[in-house]
Write an enzyme that holds these catalytic residues in place. Structure first.
Site, mmCIF file in Angstrom:
data_model
loop_
_atom_site.group_PDB
_atom_site.id
_atom_site.type_symbol
_atom_site.label_atom_id
_atom_site.label_comp_id
_atom_site.label_asym_id
_atom_site.label_seq_id
_atom_site.Cartn_x
_atom_site.Cartn_y
_atom_site.Cartn_z
ATOM 1 C CB CYS A 184 -0.941 0.006 1.213
ATOM 2 S SG CYS A 184 -2.151 -1.341 1.188
ATOM 3 C CG ASP A 194 -16.335 8.397 -8.764
ATOM 4 O OD1 ASP A 194 -15.797 7.317 -8.454
ATOM 5 O OD2 ASP A 194 -17.035 8.530 -9.786
#
Length: 271
Positions: free
Chosen positions: A166, A212
């Site tokens: 990550c 988004d």
């Protein structure tokens, strides 16, 4: 104190009011009984009871009795309310009617403490015993975004050890799911806690459109100095939505990073 939850699934039509035959065999309780005949609402009710299990049987409540209670009272109430109100029937009013019908009929010593109505896979309503006049409304939303987990205060080696893949400098992406829960007293005229179109528009404008298809570290000012963990994302979203739903109030924001990992930020005092 132990809690037990049982889900009962059923279809219902206003034409069934007064005509439901409980002597019919239950042939598929998993799919729902009564089963759908034509295009009719398919609902799920989750009844949560609380108490202490019987020391001999280990039962808090015989779930067959709970099934019978829900079917005998909830399904006829739903059919009658649909017959009376038609498509104008709000889920909140239906849930309140079912609550009044079953709340004090739970097989003792268990007590009904929560009743949840799922009208779609993405919208649900709930009543808690502590505040039966209030109804929770939860809707699920989705957005996609990339992020990198990295703390500039740590060395590259420390970041890689802590965050693993990550910490990839190029980032990585998730299809996040977001559950937003508000609570309030249903409007006397409409029966709704909050009109769903207004609810959806607020969340879309304040959260979904903001994040988004963004790289959270690079594109979102909220995360320029804040590591975009799922915990921090939930808390940031709660802050962006708080106070936007009046007269209803925001109760919780839950963010799913994966099907196995999610974080929830709740109002103080929320359960």
């Amino acid at each position: 104190m132990l809690r037990l939850t049982r889900e009962v699934r059923f279809s219902v039509d206003r034409d069934w009011a007064g005509h439901i035959d409980f002597a019919r065999p239950i042939t598929n309780s998993w799919g729902g009984w009564p089963s759908a005949v034509g295009l009719v609402p398919y609902l799920r009710l989750r009844a949560t009871v609380a108490g202490e299990p019987d020391p001999l049987t280990g039962y808090l409540c015989n779930i067959r009795e709970l099934d019978e209670l829900i079917r005998r009272f909830a399904i006829p109430h739903a059919a009658a309310e649909l017959e009376r109100c038609g498509w104008r029937l709000s889920a909140e009013r239906l849930l309140q009617a079912v609550w009044r019908a079953v709340a004090e009929r739970t097989p003792p010593p268990a007590r009904l403490v929560r009743l949840e109505l799922l009208t779609t896979p993405f919208v649900r309503y709930a009543i808690e015993r502590e505040a039966p006049a209030m109804v929770e409304l939860t809707q699920q939303f989705e957005f996609s975004a990339a992020h990198r987990l990295h703390c500039p205060q740590l060395s590259d080696e420390q970041n890689l050890t802590l965050f693993g893949k990550c910490n990839n400098p190029q980032g990585h992406g998730h299809n996040y799911l977001v559950d937003v829960t508000v609570v309030g007293e249903p409007d006397a005229k409409t029966g709704a806690v909050l009109p769903l179109p207004r609810f959806e528009q607020i969340v879309k404008q304040r959260v979904i459109d903001v994040f988004d298809h963004q790289h959270l570290n690079a594109d979102a000012p909220q995360f320029r100095a804040l590591n975009p963990t799922v915990e921090n994302i939930a808390q940031v979203m709660h802050g962006l939505l708080e106070g936007a739903f009046a007269p209803a109030r925001l109760r919780a924001v839950r963010v799913y990073e994966t099907p196995k990992t999610w974080a929830e930020y709740r109002e103080e005092g929320g359960t």
